[in-house]
Design a protein around this motif. Structure first.
Motif, PDB file in Angstrom:
ATOM      1  N   THR A   8       0.389   7.908   1.209  1.00 40.29           N
ATOM      2  CA  THR A   8       1.407   6.859   1.054  1.00 40.29           C
ATOM      3  C   THR A   8       1.764   6.249   2.413  1.00 40.29           C
ATOM      4  N   THR A  10       0.494   3.641   3.868  1.00 39.04           N
ATOM      5  CA  THR A  10       0.359   2.188   3.909  1.00 39.04           C
ATOM      6  C   THR A  10       0.990   1.609   2.649  1.00 39.04           C
ATOM      7  N   ALA A  12      -0.561   1.186   0.025  1.00 37.89           N
ATOM      8  CA  ALA A  12      -1.238   1.817  -1.099  1.00 37.89           C
ATOM      9  C   ALA A  12      -0.588   3.148  -1.461  1.00 37.89           C
ATOM     10  N   THR A  14      -2.040   6.071  -3.419  1.00 40.83           N
ATOM     11  CA  THR A  14      -3.367   6.414  -3.897  1.00 40.83           C
ATOM     12  C   THR A  14      -3.493   7.921  -4.114  1.00 40.83           C
ATOM     13  N   GLU A  33      -4.752   4.208  -8.362  1.00 38.11           N
ATOM     14  CA  GLU A  33      -4.456   3.373  -7.201  1.00 38.11           C
ATOM     15  C   GLU A  33      -3.369   2.354  -7.542  1.00 38.11           C
ATOM     16  N   SER A  34      -2.394   2.211  -6.655  1.00 40.93           N
ATOM     17  CA  SER A  34      -1.377   1.165  -6.777  1.00 40.93           C
ATOM     18  C   SER A  34      -1.112   0.608  -5.384  1.00 40.93           C
ATOM     19  N   VAL A  35      -0.678  -0.629  -5.321  1.00 39.62           N
ATOM     20  CA  VAL A  35      -0.296  -1.242  -4.047  1.00 39.62           C
ATOM     21  C   VAL A  35       1.090  -1.835  -4.204  1.00 39.62           C
ATOM     22  N   ARG A  37       4.548  -1.896  -1.433  1.00 39.68           N
ATOM     23  CA  ARG A  37       5.184  -1.383  -0.218  1.00 39.68           C
ATOM     24  C   ARG A  37       6.569  -0.790  -0.457  1.00 39.68           C
ATOM     25  N   HIS A  40       6.953   3.494  -3.258  1.00 38.03           N
ATOM     26  CA  HIS A  40       6.188   4.738  -3.087  1.00 38.03           C
ATOM     27  C   HIS A  40       6.812   5.886  -3.885  1.00 38.03           C
ATOM     28  N   GLU A 161      -6.427  -3.285   7.002  1.00 34.00           N
ATOM     29  CA  GLU A 161      -5.479  -4.370   6.759  1.00 34.00           C
ATOM     30  C   GLU A 161      -5.077  -5.086   8.037  1.00 34.00           C
ATOM     31  N   LEU A 182      -7.349  -0.869   2.677  1.00 32.15           N
ATOM     32  CA  LEU A 182      -6.339   0.179   2.524  1.00 32.15           C
ATOM     33  C   LEU A 182      -7.024   1.513   2.222  1.00 32.15           C
ATOM     34  N   ALA A 184      -8.101   5.011   0.458  1.00 34.85           N
ATOM     35  CA  ALA A 184      -8.262   5.467  -0.919  1.00 34.85           C
ATOM     36  C   ALA A 184      -8.264   6.982  -0.940  1.00 34.85           C
TER      37      ALA A 184
END
Length: 229
Positions: A8, A10, A12, A14, A33-35, A37, A40, A161, A182, A184
């Motif tokens: 966590t 970034t 992402a 993941t 996977e999720s993005v 900011r 989290h 990024e 990002l 993984a």
């Protein structure tokens, strides 16, 4: 052994679950996977539950936990680290840390010199240079984007990024994407298994945050004395 990995550090969030059998290699059992900011905390625990359910596994089946230790912004980074340490203590399994920049480098699969840069905000990047995907040569550091290629060839490839955010300093040839952008958890899990196998390269880290800046918040100093008039 089953290795649960998540990062966590970034934007992402993941998560991945890998099964590692010495002598036979690794096998992916599940990933999510999720993005976002700002979420989290809300996303990590449900993602872990989703990945375990996908694999038909329970927390008690885990043999180890691997977590990205940054560098990264304090708020997001601590979500993953606190979760990893809490799970490790509750399940009585080892918790391993891995530099998040190493995860991006590993995912790239590159075998020639390159650099990784992620967003550090304040118009700066977190960065490190690599001789190959599993061989870090310098870093991690934090600083202006121009530092990444300082003393290096102008065409040194930069992924992550940070390269996408500062193409004037870190961009490659026109139309060339600085992938992966990002981290993984699939790459984190694979890299953890490789390092657990004793392969050459940097060892695993304790699950402690890799901060490269002083915290913005400071403890208040003693009150100033007021001199009577």
């Amino acid at each position: 052994m089953l290795v649960l990995a998540f990062d966590t550090a970034t934007a992402a969030v993941t998560v991945a679950l890998y099964e590692w059998t010495p002598g036979e290699g690794v096998r992916r059992r599940g990933a999510a996977e999720s993005v976002d900011r700002r979420r989290h905390t809300e996303l990590l625990t449900p993602s872990i539950a989703e990945v375990l359910a996908e694999a038909g596994a329970a927390p008690a089946d885990l043999s180890a936990i691997s977590v990205g230790v940054g560098p990264g912004p304090f708020t997001g980074l601590r979500v993953g680290l606190v979760t990893a340490r809490a799970m490790g203590e509750a399940l009585r399994v080892p918790v391993h840390g891995v530099c998040t920049l190493d995860v991006l480098a590993w995912a790239s699969g590159r075998d020639e010199p390159f650099a990784v840069a992620t967003d550090a905000r304040r118009k700066e990047v977190y960065w490190a240079r690599y001789e190959a995907a599993a061989v870090r040569s310098t870093g991690p550091h934090v600083g202006p984007p121009g530092d990444v290629r300082d003393g290096q060839p102008d065409d040194l490839p930069v992924i992550g990024e940070g390269a996408a955010l500062y193409p004037e300093d870190l961009g490659g040839a026109p139309g060339q994407e600085p992938l992966p952008l990002l981290p993984a958890a699939t790459a984190l899990a694979e890299l953890t298994c490789v390092r657990l196998s004793g392969a050459p390269g940097p060892g695993l880290l304790p699950p402690e945050p890799l901060y490269l800046r002083r915290p913005d918040a400071k403890e208040p100093g003693p009150r100033k004395k007021v001199t009577p008039r």
